[in-house]
Design a protein around this motif. Sequence first.
Motif, short mmCIF file in Angstrom:
data_model
loop_
_atom_site.label_atom_id
_atom_site.label_comp_id
_atom_site.label_asym_id
_atom_site.label_seq_id
_atom_site.Cartn_x
_atom_site.Cartn_y
_atom_site.Cartn_z
N UNK A 28 6.86 5.84 6.10
CA UNK A 28 5.59 5.19 5.79
C UNK A 28 5.79 4.40 4.49
N UNK A 29 5.60 3.10 4.55
CA UNK A 29 5.84 2.25 3.40
C UNK A 29 4.60 2.13 2.51
N UNK A 75 8.10 0.28 -1.64
CA UNK A 75 8.61 -1.09 -1.51
C UNK A 75 8.07 -1.90 -2.68
N UNK A 76 8.94 -2.28 -3.60
CA UNK A 76 8.51 -2.96 -4.82
C UNK A 76 8.68 -4.47 -4.71
N UNK A 77 7.72 -5.19 -5.26
CA UNK A 77 7.77 -6.64 -5.32
C UNK A 77 7.41 -7.11 -6.73
N UNK A 78 8.08 -8.15 -7.19
CA UNK A 78 7.90 -8.69 -8.53
C UNK A 78 6.93 -9.87 -8.52
N UNK A 79 5.74 -9.70 -9.15
CA UNK A 79 4.79 -10.80 -9.18
C UNK A 79 4.89 -11.64 -10.46
N UNK A 89 3.62 -12.49 -3.10
CA UNK A 89 4.08 -11.11 -3.09
C UNK A 89 3.18 -10.26 -2.19
N UNK A 90 1.88 -10.44 -2.32
CA UNK A 90 0.93 -9.69 -1.50
C UNK A 90 1.17 -9.94 -0.02
N UNK A 91 1.41 -11.19 0.33
CA UNK A 91 1.65 -11.51 1.74
C UNK A 91 2.96 -10.89 2.23
N UNK A 95 3.29 -8.37 5.31
CA UNK A 95 4.22 -8.66 6.41
C UNK A 95 5.26 -7.55 6.61
N UNK A 96 5.56 -6.84 5.52
CA UNK A 96 6.53 -5.73 5.60
C UNK A 96 5.93 -4.50 6.28
#
Length: 381
Positions: A28-29, A75-79, A89-91, A95-96
């Motif tokens: 579960x992400x 799952x990390x994203x850099x904004x 990043x949100x999209x 999508x992930x």
Amino acid sequence: MKKITQGLLLATAIAASFSSQAAEPETVLIGLAGPLTGPSARIGKDLENGAQLAINDANQQHPKIGGKAVQFKLVSEDDQSDPRTAVAVAQRLVDAGVAGVVGHWNTGTSIPAARIYHDAGIAQVAPVATGHAYTQQGFDTSFRVMGHDDDGGRDAGEYALKVLKAKRIAVLDDRTAFGQGLADEFVKSLKAQGVEVVDREYVDEKTVDFSAVLTSIRSKNADLIFFGGVDSQAAPLARRIKQLGLNATLMGAGGFVSQTFLKLAQKEGEGVVALEPGLPLEKMPGGKAFDQAYRDRYHAPIELHAPFAYDATRVLIAAIEQADSTDAADYLPKLRAISYQGVTGTLAFDAQGNLKNPSFTVYKVIDGKWVPQDVLGGAAQ
């Protein structure tokens, strides 16, 4: 007979293989969005560290959803603290296929990203994002785990007059959604108490030389300067105040109380006052244990907001577990109604998604350390 034995062995091996595959937990992400590069990268990493500790702790409890073993994964994203990047990043997180998102750090990125999560129908639990405007958009997917700036600005204004006994107050902000919004609420609080500021100045979030605005403020004989902005700018601002010989206390809220400020401001930070959402770490219900766990895992002290990222992650997971579903349509009602005992305190949300009964702590730099002075609101009542 040999063929029968071989057939039985093959069937057993196949059955064992299927059994092994069935026993593998489903993933579960959980998304994490924040500034992982740039000037605020140490804040973003602190948030990521706190969220990862929450994921680890949740997985140690061998969670099950719908009767099946699951494993949560961050799952990390850099904004980059940039609103436009935050939307992209949100999209990407949507999508992930993330079940929900912990983030973003500041109000300016949380506001535009919120629409993406709302349109996708998944929860966004902000560990910081103190600007009230974030939850005033009317999205039933937006939540925050610390108090917002309407309360913080009001409390800071009352503290400035009643405790610090300030008489002539100047206000400066960085024109960001957070900084200007906070400064506006501070000014509103002063006006409600019958006090007008002697000067209102502005910079932008990249300003490093505060000489011009401080020269103007000095001419007004201010005895307190309130700054709506973050620690990376507050430190050089404190330094310049000392260099120019201004006899004024620097005060801020929601972004000063970090190790970075102390390192950058050094001796010039002495006497600075700041109001920060939440309780002091040592007064948080799970603060001491969390602090030790953080140090054991990352071999460094907490920068600023890791406990809130931990709680934002755990309360999202708690709602998913209560609903026994990763479908946001099932877990969102649980999240709205939840009362969760976290590291930072009790997490429960009002109709807008704001934290109920938030606390704020006033800190002061004494002998090069942030020392708690007072707790306002929430637990102090």
